[in-house]
Design an enzyme around this catalytic site. Structure first.
Site, mmCIF file in Angstrom:
data_model
loop_
_atom_site.group_PDB
_atom_site.id
_atom_site.type_symbol
_atom_site.label_atom_id
_atom_site.label_comp_id
_atom_site.label_asym_id
_atom_site.label_seq_id
_atom_site.Cartn_x
_atom_site.Cartn_y
_atom_site.Cartn_z
ATOM 1 N N HIS A 206 -27.830 11.355 82.210
ATOM 2 C CA HIS A 206 -28.027 11.261 83.657
ATOM 3 C C HIS A 206 -27.953 12.627 84.326
ATOM 4 O O HIS A 206 -27.523 13.615 83.736
ATOM 5 C CB HIS A 206 -26.996 10.320 84.299
ATOM 6 C CG HIS A 206 -25.568 10.791 84.171
ATOM 7 N ND1 HIS A 206 -24.854 10.703 82.999
ATOM 8 C CD2 HIS A 206 -24.738 11.363 85.071
ATOM 9 C CE1 HIS A 206 -23.638 11.186 83.179
ATOM 10 N NE2 HIS A 206 -23.534 11.606 84.428
ATOM 11 N N HIS B 115 -26.800 15.379 81.488
ATOM 12 C CA HIS B 115 -25.654 15.437 80.592
ATOM 13 C C HIS B 115 -25.233 14.032 80.190
ATOM 14 O O HIS B 115 -25.606 13.050 80.834
ATOM 15 C CB HIS B 115 -24.480 16.198 81.224
ATOM 16 C CG HIS B 115 -23.943 15.595 82.482
ATOM 17 N ND1 HIS B 115 -24.506 15.814 83.726
ATOM 18 C CD2 HIS B 115 -22.893 14.764 82.695
ATOM 19 C CE1 HIS B 115 -23.816 15.164 84.642
ATOM 20 N NE2 HIS B 115 -22.842 14.505 84.040
ATOM 21 N N ASP C 280 -26.275 13.733 87.924
ATOM 22 C CA ASP C 280 -25.450 13.177 89.007
ATOM 23 C C ASP C 280 -26.171 13.265 90.353
ATOM 24 O O ASP C 280 -26.831 14.267 90.637
ATOM 25 C CB ASP C 280 -24.143 13.976 89.163
ATOM 26 C CG ASP C 280 -23.289 13.964 87.908
ATOM 27 O OD1 ASP C 280 -23.342 12.986 87.165
ATOM 28 O OD2 ASP C 280 -22.569 14.954 87.702
ATOM 29 N N ARG D 231 -12.868 16.509 88.009
ATOM 30 C CA ARG D 231 -14.236 16.881 88.392
ATOM 31 C C ARG D 231 -14.333 17.090 89.897
ATOM 32 O O ARG D 231 -13.921 16.232 90.675
ATOM 33 C CB ARG D 231 -15.184 15.750 87.965
ATOM 34 C CG ARG D 231 -16.647 16.107 88.105
ATOM 35 C CD ARG D 231 -17.526 14.970 87.642
ATOM 36 N NE ARG D 231 -18.146 14.361 88.804
ATOM 37 C CZ ARG D 231 -19.127 13.470 88.754
ATOM 38 N NH1 ARG D 231 -19.606 13.056 87.588
ATOM 39 N NH2 ARG D 231 -19.645 12.972 89.844
#
Ligand code: SIN
Length: 281
Positions: A96, A254, A98, A269
């Site tokens: 995907h 990623h 983000d 994150r």
């Protein structure tokens, strides 16, 4: 210590000689430049604090408070990417990019390793500059003027697979009512830092090609996804204590490997806001 940027191979670069707790304006420019050329910046042997993590992120833009992830206690700006020893599913296992479902997609995320399994838990990145460059001329021509729709509904919404009660992701991803975003972006974008063209569709969030009928569009997307999932475009990042990865969503895909059953993996994150995307010239 002098600063060095060394290509990591097919995707990303390793940046040495920067202390992420105290970066200068030159360091930030160098990281931006590396993102615009390599798509991901990797750092080793850092001892970045949560405060340092927030300070670093804010030098690249406004922090995007994640709508779906649990936050770290006392740090709403930091999303927790966690898998406990008793849990089966991990976050981010599928390929995907983000936030492609946002009309102004996030620039990228800074992921800090906090607790790692003894083995496994690597993250693999795909270089979307190279994905574009290695397409054949006919495909490049075909897709240059196309746009795609991206959505969060089928991933984070009430009917999403992540909310399936048989999946133990439900507690870690929540707020399904916030999954209302759909967006339209060019299939080939101009990278905001470097103007390099990059392919901008991804298997998790792209739902259709707007100018083609359903069947043709899905066939094209499948063909592009097959093209991207090529080892020659990938870098597998092995996390160590002190590792940090800063990926640019406009230049990479990623996926997080889920190969550490029975062990805990905790990552912090922070996602930084980006800008509207424009088609490559
Ligand atoms: C993510 O997709 O944000 C998770 C990446 C990782 O845990 O390696």
């Amino acid at each position: 210590m002098s600063v060095e940027v060394v290509s990591a191979g097919n995707a990303g670069a390793i940046i040495q000689g920067i202390d992420l707790n105290q970066t200068s304006d030159e360091d930030i420019d160098l990281i931006k430049n590396a993102l615009g050329q390599y798509g991901v910046a990797f750092f080793r042997e850092q001892s970045i604090t949560p405060e340092g993590h927030i300070r670093l992120a804010e030098k690249f833009g406004k922090i995007n408070i994640n709508r779906f992830f649990q936050a770290v206690d006392e740090y709403p700006q930091i999303a927790q990417v966690l898998k406990e020893p008793t849990q089966e599913k991990n976050i981010g296992e599928q390929w995907h990019t983000d936030h492609s479902y946002d009309q102004i997609p996030a620039l990228g995320s800074i992921l800090v390793a906090r607790e790692l399994p003894k083995n496994g838990g690597d993250t693999i990145f795909i270089n979307m500059f190279s994905a574009w460059e290695t397409l054949d001329t006919d495909t490049k021509q075909l897709i240059s003027n196309l746009t795609a729709t991206h959505s969060s509904r089928h991933v984070f919404g009430a009917q999403a697979y992540t909310q399936d009660t048989s999946s133990d992701l439900a507690g870690r991803l929540s707020n399904t009512s916030a999954a209302t975003q759909d967006s339209v972006h060019p299939l080939v974008i101009s990278h905001p830092f470097s103007a390099r063209p990059a392919l901008y569709v991804n298997p998790q969030f792209t739902t259709k090609v707007n100018e083609l009928d359903e069947t043709e569009g899905q066939q094209l997307l499948e063909r592009l996804y097959q093209h991207c999932q090529n080892e020659a475009l990938m870098h597998r990042f092995e996390w160590q204590e002190g590792s940090v990865a800063f990926w640019d969503n406009r230049a990479t895909w990623h996926r997080a490997l889920n190969d550490y059953a029975g062990e805990r993996r905790l990552m912090h994150r922070i996602t930084v806001e980006g800008c509207e995307l424009t088609a490559a010239a």
